[in-house]
Design a protein around this motif. Structure first.
Motif, PDB file in Angstrom:
ATOM      1  N   ASP A  43       0.824  -1.200   0.000  1.00 22.40           N
ATOM      2  CA  ASP A  43       0.000   0.000   0.000  1.00 22.40           C
ATOM      3  C   ASP A  43       0.867   1.262   0.000  1.00 22.40           C
ATOM      4  O   ASP A  43       1.305   1.727   1.050  1.00 22.40           O
ATOM      5  CB  ASP A  43      -0.930  -0.004   1.217  1.00 22.40           C
ATOM      6  N   ARG A  46      -0.422   4.306   2.150  1.00 22.34           N
ATOM      7  CA  ARG A  46      -0.141   4.302   3.585  1.00 22.34           C
ATOM      8  C   ARG A  46       1.341   4.544   3.869  1.00 22.34           C
ATOM      9  O   ARG A  46       1.682   5.121   4.902  1.00 22.34           O
ATOM     10  CB  ARG A  46      -0.630   2.995   4.223  1.00 22.34           C
ATOM     11  N   SER A  84      -3.541  -1.120   7.434  1.00 18.42           N
ATOM     12  CA  SER A  84      -4.638  -0.314   7.953  1.00 18.42           C
ATOM     13  C   SER A  84      -4.101   0.981   8.534  1.00 18.42           C
ATOM     14  O   SER A  84      -2.891   1.121   8.779  1.00 18.42           O
ATOM     15  CB  SER A  84      -5.384  -1.081   9.054  1.00 18.42           C
ATOM     16  N   THR A  86      -4.643   1.878  11.488  1.00 13.38           N
ATOM     17  CA  THR A  86      -4.177   1.512  12.831  1.00 13.38           C
ATOM     18  C   THR A  86      -2.696   1.132  12.798  1.00 13.38           C
ATOM     19  O   THR A  86      -1.933   1.481  13.715  1.00 13.38           O
ATOM     20  CB  THR A  86      -5.005   0.346  13.393  1.00 13.38           C
ATOM     21  N   ASP A  87      -2.272   0.440  11.749  1.00 10.18           N
ATOM     22  CA  ASP A  87      -0.855   0.091  11.611  1.00 10.18           C
ATOM     23  C   ASP A  87      -0.002   1.355  11.516  1.00 10.18           C
ATOM     24  O   ASP A  87       1.059   1.440  12.141  1.00 10.18           O
ATOM     25  CB  ASP A  87      -0.633  -0.773  10.361  1.00 10.18           C
ATOM     26  N   GLU A 122      -7.247  10.256   7.440  1.00 12.65           N
ATOM     27  CA  GLU A 122      -8.394   9.729   6.694  1.00 12.65           C
ATOM     28  C   GLU A 122      -8.604  10.530   5.402  1.00 12.65           C
ATOM     29  O   GLU A 122      -8.866   9.959   4.340  1.00 12.65           O
ATOM     30  CB  GLU A 122      -9.657   9.795   7.561  1.00 12.65           C
TER      31      GLU A 122
END
Length: 285
Positions: A43, A46, A84, A86-87, A122
């Motif tokens: 990804d 990210r 994610s 969260t990661d 986000e």
């Protein structure tokens, strides 16, 4: 601003050509980190979010920039996942606990918490590929309640730019006169090159902006200050490590420029111009 020195430094940079100028980005401390994380994690969005957010903490380091980026690489690889948001957040908080971030920890933690609670992450993941890069810049500045010209905000956008280059082979379309972070290395080379005797941010930036405009005009291609910054920052760190000794600085600069891929006589000329006022600078009480 010293006009004759601005002219000489501009000509030395222009003489290495566009390819020579952009080659310096591959030797920025964050370059290998981004490449490694791209290889490790699928990804890229990210990865870009991670390095942008991490860069907002790149100030008052307990060590150097190389250590900062090596540590982020190690923490990310040890975590092992970037699937994610969260990661991303977990890696950032683990990174904050490392010795390289030990100075001003409470300030940095408050800034990171503010950024992560702002909705920037986000927004970035949902929108950054569909908006102008300048909008990402504004959103980040708003996220940490800072000004767009502040050092860490601009530096984060430089990292975003380099991350985009590594992914696509092209730079983002930022305004070519985006201000560079006026840090110790920029101030040092401003003085050792002789383009200005002042350490006032507005005067230093005015001098390098003039260099950028002259380089762009001479090579017939717009050159962002972010590209000039890579040359200045690397030169400043090398001069600093050489103890601002003229002979040692020029020898070390020539060796680094050769590694970057510059040929002679251009690399020697560049090393000479970036240190032309070094001895005079040391004599200033």
């Amino acid at each position: 601003m010293r006009e004759e020195r601005v002219k000489a430094v501009s000509e030395a940079i222009a003489d290495i050509g566009y390819e020579g100028i952009v080659a310096f980005d591959q030797f920025e401390p964050e370059y290998n980190t981004i490449k490694r994380l791209y290889r490790e994690f699928e990804d890229t969005d990210r990865v870009q979010l991670l390095v942008i957010c991490a860069t907002t903490q790149d100030f008052q380091l307990n060590g150097d920039a190389q250590a900062f980026w090596r540590t982020l690489t190690d923490i990310s690889l040890e975590h092992g996942s970037l699937g994610s948001l969260t990661d991303v957040e977990t890696i950032l908080w683990e990174f904050m606990e490392e010795p390289v971030n030990a100075r001003f920890t409470s300030m940095k933690s408050a800034r990171l918490e503010k950024l992560l609670n702002s909705g920037f992450a986000e927004w970035f993941l949902a929108n950054h590929r569909d908006v102008e890069p300048f909008e990402v810049w504004e959103q980040l500045a708003d996220g940490i309640e800072n000004k767009k010209r502040k050092k860490t905000v601009v530096l984060s956008m430089k990292i975003y730019d380099i991350a985009h280059l590594i992914e696509t082979g092209e730079y983002l379309e930022f305004p070519y006169d985006i201000p560079i972070p006026c840090d110790l290395q920029v101030e040092r080379v401003s003085e050792t090159s002789g383009i200005t005797e002042s350490t006032e941010t507005n005067k230093v930036m005015a001098a390098w902006t003039e260099v950028m405009e002259r380089v762009s005009e001479k090579i017939g291609h717009p050159i962002s200050l972010l590209r000039i910054d890579s040359i200045i920052w690397q030169a400043g760190q090398i001069i600093g490590k050489a103890g601002e000794n003229l002979e040692e600085s020029r020898h070390a600069l020539d060796a680094h420029f050769q590694e970057v891929g510059l040929e002679n006589p251009e690399r020697t000329a560049l090393a000479n111009e970036l240190t032309a006022s070094l001895e005079q600078h040391l004599e200033i009480p």
